[in-house]
Design a protein around this motif. Structure first.
Motif, PDB file in Angstrom:
ATOM      1  N   TYR A  75       0.840  -1.209   0.000  1.00 42.32           N
ATOM      2  CA  TYR A  75       0.000   0.000   0.000  1.00 42.32           C
ATOM      3  C   TYR A  75       0.875   1.259   0.000  1.00 42.32           C
ATOM      4  O   TYR A  75       0.421   2.323   0.400  1.00 42.32           O
ATOM      5  CB  TYR A  75      -0.918   0.009   1.229  1.00 42.32           C
ATOM      6  N   ASP A  76       2.107   1.134  -0.430  1.00 44.90           N
ATOM      7  CA  ASP A  76       3.017   2.280  -0.327  1.00 44.90           C
ATOM      8  C   ASP A  76       2.641   3.426  -1.271  1.00 44.90           C
ATOM      9  O   ASP A  76       3.095   4.559  -1.072  1.00 44.90           O
ATOM     10  CB  ASP A  76       4.473   1.841  -0.525  1.00 44.90           C
ATOM     11  N   HIS A  77       1.789   3.164  -2.281  1.00 43.68           N
ATOM     12  CA  HIS A  77       1.297   4.291  -3.087  1.00 43.68           C
ATOM     13  C   HIS A  77       0.409   5.186  -2.214  1.00 43.68           C
ATOM     14  O   HIS A  77       0.355   6.388  -2.414  1.00 43.68           O
ATOM     15  CB  HIS A  77       0.556   3.796  -4.331  1.00 43.68           C
ATOM     16  N   ILE A  78      -0.246   4.569  -1.216  1.00 46.04           N
ATOM     17  CA  ILE A  78      -1.108   5.365  -0.325  1.00 46.04           C
ATOM     18  C   ILE A  78      -0.267   6.080   0.730  1.00 46.04           C
ATOM     19  O   ILE A  78      -0.425   7.292   0.928  1.00 46.04           O
ATOM     20  CB  ILE A  78      -2.171   4.458   0.344  1.00 46.04           C
ATOM     21  N   THR A  79       0.657   5.363   1.375  1.00 50.64           N
ATOM     22  CA  THR A  79       1.477   6.030   2.412  1.00 50.64           C
ATOM     23  C   THR A  79       2.286   7.174   1.777  1.00 50.64           C
ATOM     24  O   THR A  79       2.488   8.207   2.394  1.00 50.64           O
ATOM     25  CB  THR A  79       2.434   5.038   3.115  1.00 50.64           C
ATOM     26  N   ALA A  80       2.702   6.965   0.530  1.00 54.02           N
ATOM     27  CA  ALA A  80       3.495   8.003  -0.143  1.00 54.02           C
ATOM     28  C   ALA A  80       2.621   9.159  -0.635  1.00 54.02           C
ATOM     29  O   ALA A  80       3.049  10.316  -0.605  1.00 54.02           O
ATOM     30  CB  ALA A  80       4.256   7.394  -1.317  1.00 54.02           C
ATOM     31  N   ALA A  81       1.399   8.860  -1.051  1.00 56.92           N
ATOM     32  CA  ALA A  81       0.529   9.948  -1.540  1.00 56.92           C
ATOM     33  C   ALA A  81       0.087  10.837  -0.390  1.00 56.92           C
ATOM     34  O   ALA A  81      -0.091  12.048  -0.566  1.00 56.92           O
ATOM     35  CB  ALA A  81      -0.682   9.365  -2.269  1.00 56.92           C
ATOM     36  N   ILE A  82      -0.056  10.256   0.797  1.00 59.59           N
ATOM     37  CA  ILE A  82      -0.378  11.074   1.980  1.00 59.59           C
ATOM     38  C   ILE A  82       0.778  12.059   2.215  1.00 59.59           C
ATOM     39  O   ILE A  82       0.577  13.255   2.381  1.00 59.59           O
ATOM     40  CB  ILE A  82      -0.595  10.161   3.219  1.00 59.59           C
ATOM     41  N   GLY A  83       2.000  11.533   2.182  1.00 59.55           N
ATOM     42  CA  GLY A  83       3.173  12.384   2.389  1.00 59.55           C
ATOM     43  C   GLY A  83       3.348  13.392   1.267  1.00 59.55           C
ATOM     44  O   GLY A  83       3.674  14.559   1.507  1.00 59.55           O
ATOM     45  N   ALA A  84       3.110  12.949   0.040  1.00 56.57           N
ATOM     46  CA  ALA A  84       3.302  13.831  -1.120  1.00 56.57           C
ATOM     47  C   ALA A  84       2.320  15.009  -1.078  1.00 56.57           C
ATOM     48  O   ALA A  84       2.678  16.136  -1.433  1.00 56.57           O
ATOM     49  CB  ALA A  84       3.122  13.036  -2.406  1.00 56.57           C
ATOM     50  N   THR A  85       1.091  14.739  -0.628  1.00 57.86           N
ATOM     51  CA  THR A  85       0.099  15.818  -0.570  1.00 57.86           C
ATOM     52  C   THR A  85       0.567  16.894   0.410  1.00 57.86           C
ATOM     53  O   THR A  85       0.587  18.083   0.079  1.00 57.86           O
ATOM     54  CB  THR A  85      -1.275  15.262  -0.136  1.00 57.86           C
ATOM     55  N   LEU A  86       0.964  16.449   1.598  1.00 56.97           N
ATOM     56  CA  LEU A  86       1.412  17.438   2.588  1.00 56.97           C
ATOM     57  C   LEU A  86       2.690  18.140   2.102  1.00 56.97           C
ATOM     58  O   LEU A  86       2.843  19.349   2.291  1.00 56.97           O
ATOM     59  CB  LEU A  86       1.655  16.766   3.949  1.00 56.97           C
ATOM     60  N   ALA A  87       3.578  17.382   1.461  1.00 48.58           N
ATOM     61  CA  ALA A  87       4.815  17.995   0.959  1.00 48.58           C
ATOM     62  C   ALA A  87       4.473  19.108  -0.041  1.00 48.58           C
ATOM     63  O   ALA A  87       5.024  20.213   0.032  1.00 48.58           O
ATOM     64  CB  ALA A  87       5.697  16.935   0.300  1.00 48.58           C
ATOM     65  N   ALA A  88       3.560  18.817  -0.952  1.00 47.77           N
ATOM     66  CA  ALA A  88       3.201  19.812  -1.978  1.00 47.77           C
ATOM     67  C   ALA A  88       2.467  20.994  -1.353  1.00 47.77           C
ATOM     68  O   ALA A  88       2.700  22.146  -1.727  1.00 47.77           O
ATOM     69  CB  ALA A  88       2.368  19.158  -3.066  1.00 47.77           C
ATOM     70  N   VAL A  89       1.601  20.706  -0.387  1.00 47.43           N
ATOM     71  CA  VAL A  89       0.901  21.804   0.295  1.00 47.43           C
ATOM     72  C   VAL A  89       1.922  22.692   1.022  1.00 47.43           C
ATOM     73  O   VAL A  89       1.783  23.904   1.092  1.00 47.43           O
ATOM     74  CB  VAL A  89      -0.157  21.237   1.287  1.00 47.43           C
ATOM     75  N   SER A  90       3.002  22.057   1.491  1.00 47.26           N
ATOM     76  CA  SER A  90       4.037  22.799   2.231  1.00 47.26           C
ATOM     77  C   SER A  90       5.056  23.472   1.310  1.00 47.26           C
ATOM     78  O   SER A  90       5.976  24.141   1.791  1.00 47.26           O
ATOM     79  CB  SER A  90       4.790  21.856   3.177  1.00 47.26           C
ATOM     80  N   GLY A  91       4.955  23.244  -0.021  1.00 53.30           N
ATOM     81  CA  GLY A  91       5.835  23.961  -0.937  1.00 53.30           C
ATOM     82  C   GLY A  91       6.670  23.107  -1.871  1.00 53.30           C
ATOM     83  O   GLY A  91       7.441  23.639  -2.675  1.00 53.30           O
ATOM     84  N   ALA A  92       6.567  21.766  -1.795  1.00 53.85           N
ATOM     85  CA  ALA A  92       7.291  20.929  -2.765  1.00 53.85           C
ATOM     86  C   ALA A  92       6.677  21.153  -4.148  1.00 53.85           C
ATOM     87  O   ALA A  92       5.478  21.440  -4.271  1.00 53.85           O
ATOM     88  CB  ALA A  92       7.211  19.460  -2.376  1.00 53.85           C
ATOM     89  N   ASP A  93       7.493  21.021  -5.176  1.00 50.88           N
ATOM     90  CA  ASP A  93       7.058  21.400  -6.522  1.00 50.88           C
ATOM     91  C   ASP A  93       6.796  20.215  -7.439  1.00 50.88           C
ATOM     92  O   ASP A  93       6.062  20.316  -8.423  1.00 50.88           O
ATOM     93  CB  ASP A  93       8.156  22.269  -7.171  1.00 50.88           C
ATOM     94  N   PHE A  94       7.433  19.096  -7.149  1.00 56.18           N
ATOM     95  CA  PHE A  94       7.454  17.981  -8.101  1.00 56.18           C
ATOM     96  C   PHE A  94       7.394  16.698  -7.269  1.00 56.18           C
ATOM     97  O   PHE A  94       8.177  16.535  -6.316  1.00 56.18           O
ATOM     98  CB  PHE A  94       8.789  18.080  -8.857  1.00 56.18           C
TER      99      PHE A  94
END
Ligand code: SF4
Length: 406
Positions: free
Chosen positions: A295-314
């Motif tokens: 399920y690592d696409h889910i654990t990673a998408a949770i992190g990716a969403t917060l990362a992007a909300v916090s300013g990550a670009d890609f």
């Protein structure tokens, strides 16, 4: 400062239309190095991609063979899937025979910007070579530029004194490129040749306008080792390389972890933006827990969403087979969808791209099933889960006669 003329005006115009930004504003951000444009003119028909400040959040899908799985036709099928679901960029991470042939095949078969990791090709064919590695590396880089590679991962931030800093870690090194380099550095007791010859690398990248994605060899491979000294020391050195690249007129992005617990994600973005002088941040996931293989696409998408909300670009996607196997077609699709959702959710928080949600909601309110299908990210999943067509009452099987929307 980067010269904004590194890409022609028609490229800026195309990007501005998609991103809804003024051309002068975009050029200013490119000059400052806050935005990178992935565009190698040798990649015929490439759809240039802007990554960074004020841009929509972008997502990348990794494809490519491995020594245990070398079906090139399958990789081209994955590429088609990326086009079907509107993936922003793909990386060919091939490690096996005929690396250049597959790379050319991928580039010649897609308009999606393509990234590669030249160190893979170098070490796959030259595992025991002690001398002249930089010459062979530069030759691979040169060929990559000629082939039309739009961005390259360069692990130049790693230094030999970082080796000491990973001793306390549970997983010492998780980066594939980093592990190749570390093994060589330890075996021959030498400094990282990508660091010592960085100026030569910059020359080749400039020639083909290949954006450098500065790879993080020291990224933690578990949330227990997050944000440790090894990671931060390398990040600080990467920040210095960003400035050298800008000085040389080469666009850069910076890669980031990996595995970060949820409450440390915003801090990691802040650290990258501070130490790397506002360079676009390209995060691999990040996974917010280590206990969910499959399920690592889910654990990673949770992190990716917060990362992007916090300013990550890609955002670099993660598939359900992460840590377990080379992804198959179904895994690639799951990874793409998870990261399309993450990128879009973050765009909404920046006040961007809301029309599709509005249209979907209007269709939902009107029980307009065709409309809902049309605005869904993945109509095939829409069909799959609807299972039964709505009854004559027009409601779905969830509430039937008691449909609240009626
Ligand atoms: S039946 Fe229930 S779930 Fe289905 S559309 Fe109506 S309110 Fe929504």
């Amino acid at each position: 400062m980067i010269n904004s003329n590194i890409v022609p005006d028609h490229v800026y115009e195309e990007i501005c239309k998609k991103e809804n930004i003024e051309i002068n504003e975009l050029k200013k951000n490119v000059e400052k190095g806050f935005t990178a444009i992935l565009y190698n003119p040798n990649h015929k028909n490439v759809k240039p991609l802007a990554v960074g400040k004020d841009m929509l959040v972008k997502m990348n899908a990794n494809i490519g063979t491995s020594p245990g799985c070398s079906d090139q036709t399958l990789e081209i099928e994955k590429l088609r899937l990326c086009e079907q679901y509107d993936v922003d960029a793909v990386m060919d991470l091939s490690l096996g025979e005929n690396i250049r042939q597959l790379r050319q095949n991928i580039i010649n078969n897609t308009y999606i910007p393509v990234g590669t990791v030249p160190i893979y090709e170098l070490f796959y064919y030259n595992q025991d070579l002690q001398e002249n590695l930089i010459d062979k590396y530069l030759q691979i880089l040169e060929e990559s530029g000629q082939d039309g590679v739009d961005f390259v991962v360069i692990h130049a931030g790693l230094l030999s004194n970082h080796l000491e800093l990973v001793k306390k870690r549970i997983i010492k090194v998780t980066s594939r490129g980093g592990s190749f380099l570390l093994k060589w550095m330890k075996k021959y007791n030498k400094e990282n040749f990508l660091y010592t010859h960085f100026d030569k690398i910059l020359e080749v990248c400039k020639k083909y306008n290949m954006t450098i994605s500065l790879g993080d060899s020291m990224r933690p491979g578990t949330i227990i080792d997050e944000t440790d000294e090894a990671q931060i020391e390398e990040l600080i050195n990467i920040g210095k390389l960003v400035l050298r690249a800008r000085e040389a007129g080469v666009q850069t992005m910076v890669e980031g972890p990996g595995h970060i617990p949820y409450h440390k994600i915003a801090l990691n973005i802040e650290l990258e933006k501070k130490h790397c002088h506002g360079a676009p941040f390209y995060v691999l996931g990040p996974l917010v827990t280590d206990i969910a293989p499959g399920y690592d696409h889910i654990t990673a998408a949770i992190g990716a969403t917060l990362a992007a909300v916090s300013g990550a670009d890609f955002l670099c996607y993660v598939t359900p087979s992460e840590h377990l196997a080379l992804p198959n077609i179904a895994d690639v699709k799951e990874g793409i969808m998870a990261f399309k959702i993450a990128a879009h959710a973050a765009d909404l928080t920046r006040g961007k791209n809301i029309d599709r949600d509005r249209n979907m909601s209007i269709a939902r309110a009107n029980l307009d099933w065709e409309g809902q299908r049309k605005y869904s990210l993945d109509p095939t999943s829409f069909d799959k889960y609807q299972r039964k067509k709505p009854s004559e009452l027009n409601a779905c099987t969830m509430c039937g006669d008691f449909c609240a929307l009626k």
